[in-house]
Write an enzyme that holds these catalytic residues in place. Structure first.
Site, mmCIF file in Angstrom:
data_model
loop_
_atom_site.group_PDB
_atom_site.id
_atom_site.type_symbol
_atom_site.label_atom_id
_atom_site.label_comp_id
_atom_site.label_asym_id
_atom_site.label_seq_id
_atom_site.Cartn_x
_atom_site.Cartn_y
_atom_site.Cartn_z
ATOM 1 N N THR A 141 -12.167 7.032 9.368
ATOM 2 C CA THR A 141 -11.003 6.459 10.035
ATOM 3 C C THR A 141 -11.416 6.004 11.429
ATOM 4 O O THR A 141 -12.193 6.681 12.104
ATOM 5 C CB THR A 141 -9.839 7.477 10.110
ATOM 6 O OG1 THR A 141 -8.714 6.871 10.750
ATOM 7 C CG2 THR A 141 -10.226 8.730 10.866
ATOM 8 N N HIS A 178 -13.853 24.470 6.649
ATOM 9 C CA HIS A 178 -14.836 25.516 6.933
ATOM 10 C C HIS A 178 -15.047 26.457 5.750
ATOM 11 O O HIS A 178 -16.019 27.221 5.718
ATOM 12 C CB HIS A 178 -14.374 26.325 8.157
ATOM 13 C CG HIS A 178 -15.497 26.947 8.928
ATOM 14 N ND1 HIS A 178 -16.822 26.862 8.557
ATOM 15 C CD2 HIS A 178 -15.494 27.671 10.076
ATOM 16 C CE1 HIS A 178 -17.577 27.503 9.423
ATOM 17 N NE2 HIS A 178 -16.789 28.010 10.363
#
Length: 403
Positions: free
Chosen positions: A322, A374
């Site tokens: 993006t 994560h």
């Protein structure tokens, strides 16, 4: 008489919103001519009339949510739509329409796309899969979706309460605007990603001097040879693909207690439209050269602006880029797209002083951000991935040689 029925939109889409009636009651419509535009979670679809005739009546208004298989208009012969004439035909289909919706509901759970683990967990918890809101933009229900559905607080009735308080005197101080279906979906998906992932973001900065110089030298020749402009997106796409190959867990997703490593490189490119942000994919970006990547992005951007994107354009991506820099953003934290575990955020190029050896020079610099899940990606891989993207952009000849 002919009924205009909401067609099958896509395997995972069962409803849409009437965005615009293209033909009004009393107007002629030819066979094969568009009569209504439907808005779905991802794309807009124009529906044709299977018969020529006069639009007798709309059975749903603009803004209404309609189900696949629902009758939404009647087309008949004649030159107009007398008030008494269409009344009987309108009443007749009412029961069948309801029956279609009931049948849809009865089989919706069976037709819901879900992983085996998600189906097993739903059975154990007694949860109807059709009622679960998936994070996956393809509509696939996963274990985490079922778990989130089972533990989510049932505070849904709060919305009607807010609506009840809304009809205050309109004094011009505020404007109330109904969210489009696509904006509602974007809002829901982004919130679900934030709540269902262990999202973290790491940052770096890229000296754009060399890539800007290379682009300046080659842009005219590139345009003459390929009839498309050489932008920065092709460089970043190539750099991302190379980094994904070295750090495969950034090109993955979670399904229950399994990690799915993707051996393909369909890179999503975020495009801003009047209706909201869409993320079509540059399919097989690893097999495309610079010109093919730039051409694909131009084509996807045009389709996005014209509401012509298809479900095939929007589904199946493995990683997203993006670029908030086109709006002047200096730094931001991008939110991951659907079930993907990584997204790269580009930002505006700003000339600022940097240390080059023992000297201070003014260089065109760009901050870049990698948001990642994560649960799948550790700091070593996330930092290494972003560092590799930085090194390749700062040494663009390596990208050209590698392609």
């Amino acid at each position: 008489m002919a009924e205009i029925i909401v067609p099958e939109l896509a395997e995972s889409i069962t409803e849409g919103t009437i965005a615009q009636w293209l033909k009004k009651p009393g107007e002629m419509v030819e066979k094969g001519e568009f009569i209504v535009e439907l808005e779905t979670d991802k794309v807009n679809v124009e529906v044709i009339s299977e018969e020529a005739g006069v639009v007798q009546e709309h059975l749903a208004a603009e803004g209404d949510t309609v189900q696949v298989g629902q009758v939404i208009a009647i087309v008949g012969s004649g030159s107009g739509a007398p008030a008494a004439t269409p009344a009987a035909p309108v009443e007749a289909p009412a029961a069948p329409v309801a029956a279609v919706v009931v049948e849809e509901d009865a089989s919706a759970s069976d037709r819901t796309i879900a992983s085996p683990a998600a189906r097993k967990l739903a059975r154990e918890k007694g949860i109807d899969l059709a009622a679960v809101s998936p994070v996956d933009p393809m509509g696939r229900v996963r274990v985490q979706d079922v778990e989130a559905h089972g533990t989510a607080p049932k505070a849904q009735p709060a919305a009607p309460a807010a609506k009840a308080a809304a009809p205050a005197q309109e004094d011009g101080r505020v404007t109330r605007e109904k969210m489009t279906r696509r904006r509602q979906t974007i809002a829901k998906r982004l919130l679900e990603v934030k709540q269902s992932t262990a999202m973290l973001t790491t940052f770096n900065e890229i000296d754009m001097t060399n890539v800007m110089a290379l682009r300046s030298r080659k842009k005219d020749q590139f345009f003459e040879q390929n009839d498309v402009r050489l932008g920065f997106m092709s460089f970043f796409t190539k750099a991302v693909v190379a980094a994904l190959k070295k750090y495969p867990y950034v090109n993955a997703e979670i399904d229950g207690d399994e990690i799915i490593l993707k051996n393909f490189f369909d890179i999503g490119v975020a495009i801003s439209t009047d209706g909201g942000l869409v993320v079509p994919n540059v399919v097989d970006a690893d097999r495309k050269n610079f010109a093919e990547i730039e051409g694909t992005i131009v084509e996807l951007a045009k389709k996005a602006r014209d509401n012509k994107l298809t479900m095939a354009d929007m589904t199946g991506g493995s990683f997203t880029i993006t670029n908030g820099g086109v709006f002047g953003s200096l730094m931001s934290t991008p939110i991951m797209n659907g079930t993907q575990v990584g997204i790269l955020g580009m930002h505006t190029i700003q000339r600022r002083p940097v240390a080059i050896g023992d000297n201070i020079e003014i260089r065109p610099m760009m901050y870049v951000a990698l948001s990642y899940d994560h649960r799948v990606i550790d700091g070593k891989d996330s930092v290494g991935f972003l560092k590799m993207v930085k090194d390749l952009i700062e040494n663009p000849e390596d990208l050209l040689l590698g392609s």
